[in-house]
Design a protein around this motif. Structure first.
Motif, mmCIF file in Angstrom:
data_model
loop_
_atom_site.group_PDB
_atom_site.id
_atom_site.type_symbol
_atom_site.label_atom_id
_atom_site.label_comp_id
_atom_site.label_asym_id
_atom_site.label_seq_id
_atom_site.Cartn_x
_atom_site.Cartn_y
_atom_site.Cartn_z
ATOM 1 N N ASP A 129 0.971 -1.261 0.188
ATOM 2 C CA ASP A 129 -0.091 0.035 -0.007
ATOM 3 C C ASP A 129 0.842 1.319 0.021
ATOM 4 O O ASP A 129 0.525 2.364 -0.880
ATOM 5 C CB ASP A 129 -0.958 0.232 1.281
ATOM 6 C CG ASP A 129 -1.876 -0.737 1.251
ATOM 7 O OD1 ASP A 129 -2.333 -1.279 -0.075
ATOM 8 O OD2 ASP A 129 -2.571 -1.144 2.096
ATOM 9 N N LEU A 130 1.777 1.164 0.892
ATOM 10 C CA LEU A 130 2.715 2.294 1.072
ATOM 11 C C LEU A 130 3.612 2.661 -0.349
ATOM 12 O O LEU A 130 3.602 3.833 -0.963
ATOM 13 C CB LEU A 130 3.736 2.228 2.183
ATOM 14 C CG LEU A 130 4.650 3.265 2.363
ATOM 15 C CD1 LEU A 130 4.154 4.815 2.674
ATOM 16 C CD2 LEU A 130 5.805 3.043 3.209
ATOM 17 N N LEU A 131 4.011 1.628 -0.786
ATOM 18 C CA LEU A 131 4.805 1.767 -2.377
ATOM 19 C C LEU A 131 4.020 2.078 -3.156
ATOM 20 O O LEU A 131 4.629 2.734 -4.234
ATOM 21 C CB LEU A 131 5.578 0.594 -2.485
ATOM 22 C CG LEU A 131 6.653 0.264 -1.362
ATOM 23 C CD1 LEU A 131 7.369 -1.160 -1.825
ATOM 24 C CD2 LEU A 131 7.676 1.357 -1.265
ATOM 25 N N ASN A 132 2.607 1.612 -3.578
ATOM 26 C CA ASN A 132 1.754 2.043 -4.485
ATOM 27 C C ASN A 132 1.133 3.301 -4.307
ATOM 28 O O ASN A 132 0.200 3.777 -5.481
ATOM 29 C CB ASN A 132 0.788 1.026 -4.812
ATOM 30 C CG ASN A 132 1.374 -0.038 -5.624
ATOM 31 O OD1 ASN A 132 1.947 0.088 -6.793
ATOM 32 N ND2 ASN A 132 1.266 -1.411 -5.083
ATOM 33 N N ARG A 140 -1.641 6.926 -8.294
ATOM 34 C CA ARG A 140 -2.123 8.023 -8.625
ATOM 35 C C ARG A 140 -1.429 8.695 -9.889
ATOM 36 O O ARG A 140 -2.166 9.593 -10.667
ATOM 37 C CB ARG A 140 -2.184 9.062 -7.388
ATOM 38 C CG ARG A 140 -3.088 8.819 -6.561
ATOM 39 C CD ARG A 140 -2.684 9.067 -4.947
ATOM 40 N NE ARG A 140 -3.680 8.561 -4.072
ATOM 41 C CZ ARG A 140 -3.871 7.417 -3.642
ATOM 42 N NH1 ARG A 140 -2.950 6.550 -3.874
ATOM 43 N NH2 ARG A 140 -4.795 7.220 -2.669
ATOM 44 N N LEU A 141 -0.076 8.431 -9.979
ATOM 45 C CA LEU A 141 0.613 8.833 -11.189
ATOM 46 C C LEU A 141 -0.180 8.206 -12.420
ATOM 47 O O LEU A 141 0.039 8.803 -13.527
ATOM 48 C CB LEU A 141 1.975 8.403 -10.923
ATOM 49 C CG LEU A 141 2.985 8.632 -12.398
ATOM 50 C CD1 LEU A 141 3.020 10.131 -12.578
ATOM 51 C CD2 LEU A 141 4.274 8.319 -11.909
ATOM 52 N N THR A 142 -0.377 7.072 -12.336
ATOM 53 C CA THR A 142 -1.011 6.069 -13.395
ATOM 54 C C THR A 142 -2.243 6.916 -14.079
ATOM 55 O O THR A 142 -2.356 6.917 -14.957
ATOM 56 C CB THR A 142 -1.409 4.937 -12.715
ATOM 57 O OG1 THR A 142 -0.321 4.039 -12.540
ATOM 58 C CG2 THR A 142 -1.901 4.060 -14.164
ATOM 59 N N VAL A 143 -3.049 7.408 -12.733
ATOM 60 C CA VAL A 143 -4.444 8.364 -13.127
ATOM 61 C C VAL A 143 -3.972 9.278 -14.035
ATOM 62 O O VAL A 143 -4.457 9.772 -14.891
ATOM 63 C CB VAL A 143 -5.108 8.701 -11.623
ATOM 64 C CG1 VAL A 143 -6.193 9.485 -12.322
ATOM 65 C CG2 VAL A 143 -5.574 7.388 -11.076
ATOM 66 N N LEU A 144 -2.833 10.109 -13.503
ATOM 67 C CA LEU A 144 -2.441 11.310 -14.346
ATOM 68 C C LEU A 144 -2.057 11.005 -15.636
ATOM 69 O O LEU A 144 -2.307 11.800 -16.732
ATOM 70 C CB LEU A 144 -1.400 11.975 -13.592
ATOM 71 C CG LEU A 144 -1.504 12.657 -12.445
ATOM 72 C CD1 LEU A 144 -0.062 13.003 -11.815
ATOM 73 C CD2 LEU A 144 -2.532 13.699 -12.222
ATOM 74 N N LYS A 171 -10.858 1.557 -2.246
ATOM 75 C CA LYS A 171 -9.475 0.871 -1.927
ATOM 76 C C LYS A 171 -8.444 2.082 -1.807
ATOM 77 O O LYS A 171 -8.695 2.974 -2.401
ATOM 78 C CB LYS A 171 -9.002 -0.029 -2.739
ATOM 79 C CG LYS A 171 -9.840 -1.496 -2.469
ATOM 80 C CD LYS A 171 -9.267 -2.444 -3.535
ATOM 81 C CE LYS A 171 -10.021 -3.681 -3.314
ATOM 82 N NZ LYS A 171 -9.447 -4.805 -4.177
ATOM 83 N N LEU A 172 -7.410 1.787 -1.013
ATOM 84 C CA LEU A 172 -6.527 2.853 -1.080
ATOM 85 C C LEU A 172 -5.674 3.288 -2.387
ATOM 86 O O LEU A 172 -5.783 4.420 -2.602
ATOM 87 C CB LEU A 172 -5.452 2.462 0.040
ATOM 88 C CG LEU A 172 -4.222 3.713 0.192
ATOM 89 C CD1 LEU A 172 -4.748 4.636 0.834
ATOM 90 C CD2 LEU A 172 -3.427 2.948 1.144
ATOM 91 N N ASN A 173 -5.493 2.206 -2.969
ATOM 92 C CA ASN A 173 -4.758 2.284 -4.342
ATOM 93 C C ASN A 173 -5.257 1.814 -5.754
ATOM 94 O O ASN A 173 -5.406 2.335 -6.635
ATOM 95 C CB ASN A 173 -3.270 1.853 -4.219
ATOM 96 C CG ASN A 173 -2.663 2.657 -3.269
ATOM 97 O OD1 ASN A 173 -2.661 3.841 -2.976
ATOM 98 N ND2 ASN A 173 -1.663 1.965 -2.095
#
Length: 294
Positions: free
Chosen positions: A194-197, A202-206, A226-228
């Protein structure tokens, strides 16, 4: 320029050849080790299970770090060859396309079989629309896990960053479940993933924004399940205009997906991969990120 050479050679390997044999694939080794430690640890108490799971994760992450630093102590050209091999092992562009494309079929049982190979959920009772959805969801989520995130950490920390991320992500895939067996044993691997992703998801969404920016942002705001992992799925749903749903967990609105939507998702996948490759190459070439040399 050394790092750029390693990156480009690893990319060519992936696109032209694909995955190394399982017997010598570092990510397979990480998975086998996780399976071994999982098998020998008899569940005891929440505290002991959490400690055992944490030590398992730290041991495998440490192994990934050890592998990543080996090329630095080898002579030329062995250092380059091993660095290329290890970096390529941290991401999977071609194989992800190959796995998802097998779900493009009019035979419902063949589709079910293909989807069962790329998702962890039970697909035996899913209808065709939900099988198509599961294939697209897997593509969207693994675009982050198998392409964007490992190369993001390669940018930040070089080969050690890419391999540590891949080890952590593999541990989460194998141990990070919310059930009686893994609730505590898999908690540390799940939280580490979770921390690493957090940033890569969010970069993927951009990276989807050039396709349909306003709609992507609207669906991103709906991704609160979910968190990510639901963030890239929301973006893919927005771009395609189709319903993506894991019953009981999340649902993004749209019409029911058909075979052609899997093809459209694959085309979007390649466009985003190309976008990300160009960005990574430019950032390496300009020295913006302190990549470690091979």
């Amino acid at each position: 320029m050394e790092v750029l050479t390693v990156f480009l050679l690893a990319l060519l390997w992936d696109l032209l050849i694909g995955e190394p044999p399982a017997l010598v694939h570092p990510v397979v080794w990480f998975g086998k080790l996780a399976e071994f430690f999982d098998g020998i640890w008899g569940r005891r108490s929440p505290a002991m299970d959490f400690l055992a799971g944490t030590l398992t994760a730290l041991a495998i992450v440490s192994l990934s770090l050890l592998l990543a630093f080996i090329p630095r102590h080898l002579p030329f050209p062995l250092n380059y060859a091993l660095a290329v091999y290890l970096l390529k092992s941290s991401f999977a562009i071609r194989s992800l396309h190959e796995h998802v494309s097998r779900a493009v079929t009019g035979d419902i049982e063949e589709k079910r079989k293909a989807v069962s190979m790329i998702v962890s959920r039970d697909v035996t009772e899913l209808d065709e629309a939900h099988l198509n959805s599961a294939a697209i969801e897997s593509l969207a989520e693994n675009l982050n896990d198998s392409v964007i995130a490992p190369l993001f950490y390669f940018l930040l920390f070089g080969l050690p960053g890419a391999l540590v991320y891949r080890a952590a992500n593999t541990l989460d895939a194998m141990l990070g479940y919310r059930n009686e067996r893994y609730e505590f044993f898999g908690k540390f691997p799940a939280r580490l993933d979770d921390l690493l992703n957090f940033v890569p998801a969010r970069l993927t969404v951009l990276l989807y924004l050039p396709f349909s920016g306003r709609r992507v942002l609207k669906y991103y705001r709906l991704a609160r399940f979910k968190l990510n992992s639901d963030k890239p799925i929301a973006a893919m749903s927005a771009v395609l205009g189709v319903m993506l749903e894991k019953p009981g967990f999340y649902r993004f609105p749209g019409r029911e997906p058909v075979n052609d939507d899997i093809r459209r998702a694959l085309r979007a996948y390649w466009l985003i991969v190309a976008e990300w490759i160009i960005i990574v190459a430019l950032l390496i070439a300009t020295g913006v990120f302190p990549c470690l040399s091979p």
